[in-house]
Structures are given as structure tokens and as C-alpha cells.
Design an enzyme around this catalytic site. Sequence first.
Site, PDB file in Angstrom:
ATOM      1  N   MET A 211       0.825  -1.206   0.000  1.00  0.00           N
ATOM      2  CA  MET A 211       0.000   0.000   0.000  1.00  0.00           C
ATOM      3  C   MET A 211       0.862   1.259   0.000  1.00  0.00           C
ATOM      4  O   MET A 211       0.614   2.207  -0.754  1.00  0.00           O
ATOM      5  CB  MET A 211      -0.906   0.029   1.236  1.00  0.00           C
ATOM      6  CG  MET A 211      -2.141  -0.816   1.187  1.00  0.00           C
ATOM      7  SD  MET A 211      -3.162  -0.515   2.664  1.00  0.00           S
ATOM      8  CE  MET A 211      -3.705   1.184   2.382  1.00  0.00           C
TER       9      MET A 211
ATOM     10  N   GLN B  51       2.377   2.029  -3.239  1.00  0.00           N
ATOM     11  CA  GLN B  51       1.392   2.584  -4.165  1.00  0.00           C
ATOM     12  C   GLN B  51       1.041   4.025  -3.812  1.00  0.00           C
ATOM     13  O   GLN B  51       0.894   4.871  -4.701  1.00  0.00           O
ATOM     14  CB  GLN B  51       0.125   1.731  -4.143  1.00  0.00           C
ATOM     15  CG  GLN B  51      -0.912   2.107  -5.175  1.00  0.00           C
ATOM     16  CD  GLN B  51      -0.482   1.712  -6.571  1.00  0.00           C
ATOM     17  OE1 GLN B  51       0.372   0.863  -6.738  1.00  0.00           O
ATOM     18  NE2 GLN B  51      -1.072   2.339  -7.570  1.00  0.00           N
ATOM     19  N   GLU B  52       0.908   4.308  -2.535  1.00  0.00           N
ATOM     20  CA  GLU B  52       0.467   5.630  -2.102  1.00  0.00           C
ATOM     21  C   GLU B  52       1.543   6.700  -2.283  1.00  0.00           C
ATOM     22  O   GLU B  52       1.262   7.808  -2.752  1.00  0.00           O
ATOM     23  CB  GLU B  52       0.057   5.583  -0.623  1.00  0.00           C
ATOM     24  CG  GLU B  52      -1.237   4.837  -0.348  1.00  0.00           C
ATOM     25  CD  GLU B  52      -2.457   5.615  -0.806  1.00  0.00           C
ATOM     26  OE1 GLU B  52      -2.335   6.816  -1.115  1.00  0.00           O
ATOM     27  OE2 GLU B  52      -3.555   5.013  -0.848  1.00  0.00           O
ATOM     28  N   SER B  53       2.774   6.388  -1.898  1.00  0.00           N
ATOM     29  CA  SER B  53       3.786   7.450  -1.837  1.00  0.00           C
ATOM     30  C   SER B  53       5.154   7.067  -2.370  1.00  0.00           C
ATOM     31  O   SER B  53       6.078   7.872  -2.325  1.00  0.00           O
ATOM     32  CB  SER B  53       3.968   7.894  -0.376  1.00  0.00           C
ATOM     33  OG  SER B  53       4.500   6.816   0.395  1.00  0.00           O
TER      34      SER B  53
ATOM     35  N   TYR C  83      -6.019   0.517  -8.489  1.00  0.00           N
ATOM     36  CA  TYR C  83      -5.329   0.621  -7.199  1.00  0.00           C
ATOM     37  C   TYR C  83      -5.265  -0.749  -6.527  1.00  0.00           C
ATOM     38  O   TYR C  83      -4.194  -1.203  -6.086  1.00  0.00           O
ATOM     39  CB  TYR C  83      -6.087   1.614  -6.324  1.00  0.00           C
ATOM     40  CG  TYR C  83      -5.549   1.843  -4.931  1.00  0.00           C
ATOM     41  CD1 TYR C  83      -4.513   2.739  -4.697  1.00  0.00           C
ATOM     42  CD2 TYR C  83      -6.103   1.181  -3.831  1.00  0.00           C
ATOM     43  CE1 TYR C  83      -4.050   2.977  -3.401  1.00  0.00           C
ATOM     44  CE2 TYR C  83      -5.646   1.415  -2.538  1.00  0.00           C
ATOM     45  CZ  TYR C  83      -4.616   2.314  -2.336  1.00  0.00           C
ATOM     46  OH  TYR C  83      -4.149   2.546  -1.064  1.00  0.00           O
TER      47      TYR C  83
END
Length: 512
Positions: free
Chosen positions: A343, A346-348, A476
Site C-alpha cells: 500500500m 502505491q500511495e507514496s 489501485y
Amino acid sequence: MIQKSPFVTKEIKRLFIISLLISSVTLSCTKDSDRSNNSSESNPITVFEPVDRDFDDIKESGVLRMITFYSSNTYFLNQGIEVGFEYELLKEFARENDLAVEVIIVGAEENPFDLLNKGIGDVIAANYTITPERREVAKFTRPYNIVDQMVVYSSELRDRPQTLDELSESGIPISVRRNSSYYSRLMELNEEEYNFNIDPISDGMDTEAALFQVAEGNLVATVSDDNMYNSSNRYMEGLYPGPVVAESDTIAWAIRSNATELESKMNRYLYKHFRFSEDKDEPRRSTFLNVLRKKYFEQSRQMAQYYNPEWQYQSMGVISPYDEMIRTVADSIDIDWLMLTAMIAQESSFNPNSKSWAGAVGLMQIMPQFVDSTAYENYQELYDPMTNIRLGAGIIKEHIEHYSYIDSTEQQWAFALATYNVGPGHMADARRLTIDQNKNPNDWDAVSGSLIKLMQRRHYQKARYGFARGIEPVQYVEEIMNRYRTYQAILALTEQQQAAGFTNVLGPTFNR
């Protein structure tokens, strides 16, 4: 040329050793064993008839599955981020065709052509040469690279032959894997007019590992592609170039023999980036391809920055710089730390200072307006890695618990991830739409289709929360799940390597 400081060289060498620990012994083929033919003693091909899966099927699934090996220019993790020449080149093709990429890492007892023809993967992207043997079991795209095979000496060797004739007369052992194209080429030359002293080494040692042993003086000479030599020479000391044994090997992707539409799509893509000039003397490369070549193979400032000596990897099995924090938080609330890691990637991209256009900040892209303002009076606290991970993990934990009545853990995670991305309101709309279509609202495949439908006016105008860019949460979830499976594969390889021990990589000699 950029000078190599002793500190940089030492740190880069340490990082390189760690990557070798993962790749060189456990995998029976990496980077170039990948170049073994179909008579390989280690993992012979057993599947010759390909499944029926072409571009339309790939497009429908939304995922292009890349078969490759864990090595420094095909595919590897850099601080948790997926990189590598082959990976980036294929990912751009996927991006242009609105596809996600799932990486299938070849295991120790697997043959990549079996994975391809079984339909487990869709394309082998692993620095493959086009050979007649391989054409018997697969089809190849247009080439995207041309390489020369060259002898590489240890700088500790004083009298280094400069020609093939001198090398043949010298009796110097040339250490190559028996199942590699290098071995085959040297045997061909021996049958013609030479008498090279070929020293077979473990099939588990890839070209990078052999070059490292040559640089350390443990091997006298080996054979490498010229681009691989150029890349290694940037961060290894002790290598010296020798004569060329084969010129202009073409490198291409391997696909199933019946995937004609995929072949056409890939050929059009590769033609934009690599083609021969009219005189067929020099290839013409796109700016994009030249940037990739410079990044991974050439001696450039980009390469020096890429191998940043400040990256303090201290052990094998490291996925990201925040593994310890993530494990601590995940264990405290009983969720999968590796999924949480996927996660954050993917996020940052593991950037703790990341801030989105919408104001989401930190590793897990926390929206300040949804955080208890009394607990976090200082907005800057959200940039603290541990604080951010705790908050994000708490949110995803709540979503998982909300879907706890769903039997499958994987399905729970899919719904929770989508909710984290798009919000509970749009997810409720998508599930209601799924029910209206007489489908199961607890099945992610069905609900993901409804999320995409919420981009259509006839559907979103009836939804409580209106329009949703449903493709984003669907992608996502897909990308995080794909990355999670890849992380699992890498850790599994690491565990196998640790069980096997390190002596085959770091010791002064190898088992012959």
C-alpha cells in the site's frame, strides 16, 4: 567520467552483494541463464503447446504478466520500488495500453517457457537472445537491443590476451555456465579453430555474480554482454575488457507462438523505440530507450545517483526502508505487514514527504481533515513516518473489519483497499449497483465492474454519492495485489537463499 570514491565503491559493492545473495544461487537462471537453451540440464522445457491467451484476453483482465528474473537490470526492488531496465521498458508498453504489470519471478525449479506456455505469464522480458532453439517453443518480438559477447578479465591477471588467438594459446580458464549462450559460443569457436580452456561453473551463478568473482580475483575470466560489463564496471573495481567472442546478438521479448495480436502490439511499440537505420549499420533508439540505457548500463551521473551509497541495507529480505516500522504497526493491530508495505509503495513510493494535489500527505497519504485534530494539532506531525503509518494502518484495519463477514481474506483486503482509495460512499453505491444487476455485492470482480460503471452518467446520476472515477480504485487494488504477490515471491527466494547459505556467493571459491 565520474570518479569512484572508495566510500561509494565500498557501499555499492555491499549493496550489490546483498542483491546477489537473493539471485545468484537460489535461482537456477537469472539475467542470462535466462539465456540458456531448451536443452538446459537444470530445468528442461516440458510444456510445448501454448494456452489460448492473446491481447484481447490480457486487455479484459487489465493485467500484463511479466516473466523475469531478479537481477540488477531486469527487475529488482530499490527501496521498495520496482525498477530494472526490462521492467521499465515493459511497463511503458503496459501504460500505453492501460494495463497494470504483474511480475512473475522465475523460481529455482521453474522454466520460464513453461510459465509462458501455461499462461502463468504473458511475456518473458529477461534480456533474451533470439536463438533457433527458443523459436521452437515461443515467438519473439522485434529486437530492442543488440549486444556483443566479450571476455572479461580480472585486473589481477598481468598478461591479458588481447585477441582470440592469444586467449586460445594462453590456456587461461574462462569461467561460464554450461547452460548459457556464452558456453555454447565458446564451444562453437573451439569446433572452428580455437582451443579455449572452458571452465564450467555452477548453473546457479548468473553473469553478475561471475563478474563480481572476477572483480574480486576469485575467477580469472568470464564472458559477459557488453552492456552488462559496462554496467558492472561502473560499480565494481577489478574488471578488465577482453576480446569479443560474438557480435550483434539481438535481444527481444518472448511471447506465446499463438499470441499474434500481442506480437503486433508489441512490435509497433518497440519499432518506436528501436529500429535499424537505412544502411543497417547503427540502430536508432528513442529518447526514452536511451535514457533507460544510460540509467542502467552506461557510465553516467544518473547511474551514480541511482546507486546512492546512503541506502543502508543491512540484510537480505529487505523490502523497503520502513520494514521495521511497518512490521511493528501491523503486528500491533494484526494485519499483514507485507500488504501494508505494498500500500505504501502505491500511495507514496516510500516518500515520507509526499503530498498530493488533494492535500493527502506522508507515506500513506493521510488526509488531514479526516484526522482527529485534537490528537494532531501540528499538521507537520503527519509527515512523521511512524505517525503516518499508524494512522493509515488504523484506517485500513477499520475497513477490513467492516468487511469481516466476507469469507475470503483476499476479498476482504480488496474491498478494504478500494474503500481506502475511493471512500465508503462510492463503495456503497457500487455494491448497490451490483445488487441491482443481480450480482453478488460481496464479490470483488462484480463490484469492481460496478465501480467502473459509476463513471457512466446513466449509472452515477442514480447513485447517492454521484460520479466516481471507478477505474482508479480498481487499478489501485490490482496493482497493490500484484505488488504484494511479487513481494511474497522475493521473500520466499530470500528464505531459500538463507537456508542454502552464503558461501557460494561470498566465499573465495565455488562448487564446480
